[in-house]
Design a protein around this motif. Structure first.
Motif, mmCIF file in Angstrom:
data_model
loop_
_atom_site.group_PDB
_atom_site.id
_atom_site.type_symbol
_atom_site.label_atom_id
_atom_site.label_comp_id
_atom_site.label_asym_id
_atom_site.label_seq_id
_atom_site.Cartn_x
_atom_site.Cartn_y
_atom_site.Cartn_z
ATOM 1 N N PHE A 105 0.799 -1.219 0.000
ATOM 2 C CA PHE A 105 0.000 0.000 0.000
ATOM 3 C C PHE A 105 0.836 1.277 0.000
ATOM 4 O O PHE A 105 0.303 2.367 -0.164
ATOM 5 N N GLY A 106 2.133 1.155 0.192
ATOM 6 C CA GLY A 106 2.999 2.320 0.211
ATOM 7 C C GLY A 106 4.219 2.067 1.090
ATOM 8 O O GLY A 106 4.324 1.014 1.737
ATOM 9 N N PRO A 107 5.154 2.994 1.118
ATOM 10 C CA PRO A 107 6.364 2.824 1.930
ATOM 11 C C PRO A 107 6.033 2.580 3.401
ATOM 12 O O PRO A 107 5.040 3.092 3.918
ATOM 13 N N SER A 128 0.790 13.336 11.778
ATOM 14 C CA SER A 128 1.895 12.844 10.952
ATOM 15 C C SER A 128 2.085 13.682 9.691
ATOM 16 O O SER A 128 1.123 14.177 9.104
ATOM 17 N N SER A 129 3.339 13.825 9.300
ATOM 18 C CA SER A 129 3.668 14.556 8.068
ATOM 19 C C SER A 129 4.891 13.936 7.408
ATOM 20 O O SER A 129 5.736 13.332 8.065
ATOM 21 N N MET A 134 1.103 17.255 5.495
ATOM 22 C CA MET A 134 0.316 16.438 6.397
ATOM 23 C C MET A 134 -0.191 15.197 5.647
ATOM 24 O O MET A 134 -0.918 15.319 4.656
ATOM 25 N N ILE A 135 0.222 14.011 6.115
ATOM 26 C CA ILE A 135 -0.185 12.760 5.484
ATOM 27 C C ILE A 135 -0.461 11.743 6.590
ATOM 28 O O ILE A 135 0.425 11.449 7.387
ATOM 29 N N PRO A 136 -1.673 11.202 6.678
ATOM 30 C CA PRO A 136 -1.983 10.229 7.738
ATOM 31 C C PRO A 136 -1.295 8.892 7.490
ATOM 32 O O PRO A 136 -1.138 8.460 6.343
ATOM 33 N N GLY A 158 -1.074 6.798 -2.629
ATOM 34 C CA GLY A 158 -1.977 7.785 -3.223
ATOM 35 C C GLY A 158 -1.865 9.140 -2.565
ATOM 36 O O GLY A 158 -1.912 10.185 -3.234
ATOM 37 N N GLU A 159 -1.705 9.160 -1.243
ATOM 38 C CA GLU A 159 -1.543 10.415 -0.511
ATOM 39 C C GLU A 159 -0.240 11.103 -0.921
ATOM 40 O O GLU A 159 -0.184 12.326 -1.079
ATOM 41 N N MET A 160 0.825 10.315 -1.088
ATOM 42 C CA MET A 160 2.105 10.878 -1.517
ATOM 43 C C MET A 160 2.006 11.466 -2.925
ATOM 44 O O MET A 160 2.517 12.558 -3.191
ATOM 45 N N LYS A 161 1.318 10.752 -3.815
ATOM 46 C CA LYS A 161 1.184 11.222 -5.201
ATOM 47 C C LYS A 161 0.439 12.542 -5.256
ATOM 48 O O LYS A 161 0.828 13.460 -5.987
ATOM 49 N N ASP A 162 -0.667 12.660 -4.479
ATOM 50 C CA ASP A 162 -1.446 13.900 -4.472
ATOM 51 C C ASP A 162 -0.601 15.085 -4.029
ATOM 52 O O ASP A 162 -0.801 16.216 -4.499
#
Length: 324
Positions: A105-107, A128-129, A134-136, A158-162
């Motif tokens: 799902f991601g790193p 968290s950031s 800011m990324i949960p 997906g959060e990182m890409k956005d």
């Protein structure tokens, strides 16, 4: 007999030549419709809309200027993180063990949680950031009294890409630890700051281009455009908090194409941080109002400090955004 054979051979030659005739590609028969696979795909309803600023009395009219940031270097290979103890209180020890970029799902940041207390505990993260955005994290670790557990903080791709993050360099978060049996809080830790091996070479860019919805009180909100989400079309937003307090920004009194609709939006940004998030409109609301294309959004932004309910609350003037 020879005459019949000659006629037969001549006829075969004519048919062979006819079979080899090539019709030029640039001159198709206009009466023949194109096949379905050859037609140009229909673009999505909302994803190509770009905000066009209007200039009502209450809406900022100055064109936003993108923040100048050094161009990041190429993505470092083999990003690692040093092993370190990040929490050691009350018999609870939490150690960073490593970094895995290739998880599903991601790193992931790998952790060892040791519970030497007499309580069953649950460990989670807050505030968290990654690289200033800011990324949960996905993380909730249960550990019985006297036991240990290997677990991981997952950063969703997906959060990182956005947010335009290609490499994890700086990581910040706090720990929320509570008793699993009665949910009583054991501690909310101070902020924890980690750096990967990429921190010395990777520079994160922050894209604040777009339509400025709000820029006051050390807070900035930028509309980036409409994107498609699972629940419905959404207005992508960039939020920047340069104040000394954490802030939550929400929307109210929202209409789409003149019809009042619900908007799903609650964005928390800690001091000095940025966030990329959305104001989402439910497909059902749009269908009820026969809206197939968003041409105008009007809303009021509502700001407050989540750590102090008595703090001053700020409401923007009504903001109107139109779309081509």
């Amino acid at each position: 007999m020879k005459k019949k054979l000659s006629v037969l051979l001549a006829a075969c030659s004519i048919f062979a030549l006819a079979g080899c005739t090539v019709v030029p590609a640039e001159s198709p028969d206009p009466t023949v419709p194109a096949s379905v696979s050859e037609k140009t795909p229909t673009p999505p309803k909302y994803s190509e809309n770009t905000p066009v600023p209007t200039a009502p009395e209450t809406t900022p009219t100055t064109e936003p200027t993108a923040t100048t940031a050094p161009t990041p270097t190429s993505e470092p290979k083999g990003v690692t993180i040093e092993e370190s103890v990040i929490y050691n209180e009350g018999g609870i020890v939490i150690t960073v063990k490593g970094f895995d970029k290739e998880s599903l799902f991601g790193p992931q940041i790998k952790l060892l949680v040791e519970n030497n207390s007499d309580k069953n505990i649950t460990v989670q993260t807050q505030n968290s950031s990654i690289n200033g955005y800011m990324i949960p994290f996905i993380f909730s670790c249960d550990v019985a009294a006297g036991k240990k557990s290997n677990d991981s903080l997952t950063v969703q791709s997906g959060e990182m890409k956005d947010s335009g993050i290609t490499t994890i360099a700086d990581i910040e978060f706090s720990l929320h630890i509570f008793c699993s049996d009665d949910w009583e809080t054991i501690t909310n830790s101070e902020m924890i700051h980690l750096q990967t091996s990429a921190a010395s070479s990777y520079v994160q860019q922050y894209d604040d281009s777009g339509f400025t919805m709000y820029d006051d009180n050390n807070l900035k909100v930028i509309a980036k455009g409409i994107v498609d989400k699972a629940l419905g079309p959404a207005l992508m937003l960039y939020v920047e908090n340069n104040s000394e307090q954490p802030i939550v920004v929400q929307s109210k009194d929202t209409s789409v194409n003149g019809f009042m609709v619900s908007s799903l939006m609650s964005i928390e940004v800690r001091p000095g941080k940025k966030a990329v998030d959305t104001m989402t409109f439910m497909n059902s609301d749009l269908e009820d109002n026969d809206i197939t294309k968003i041409t105008e959004i009007e809303t009021v932004l509502h700001f407050f400090d989540p750590d102090s309910w008595d703090s001053k609350r700020i409401d923007s003037n009504p903001i109107t955004i139109t779309f081509e």
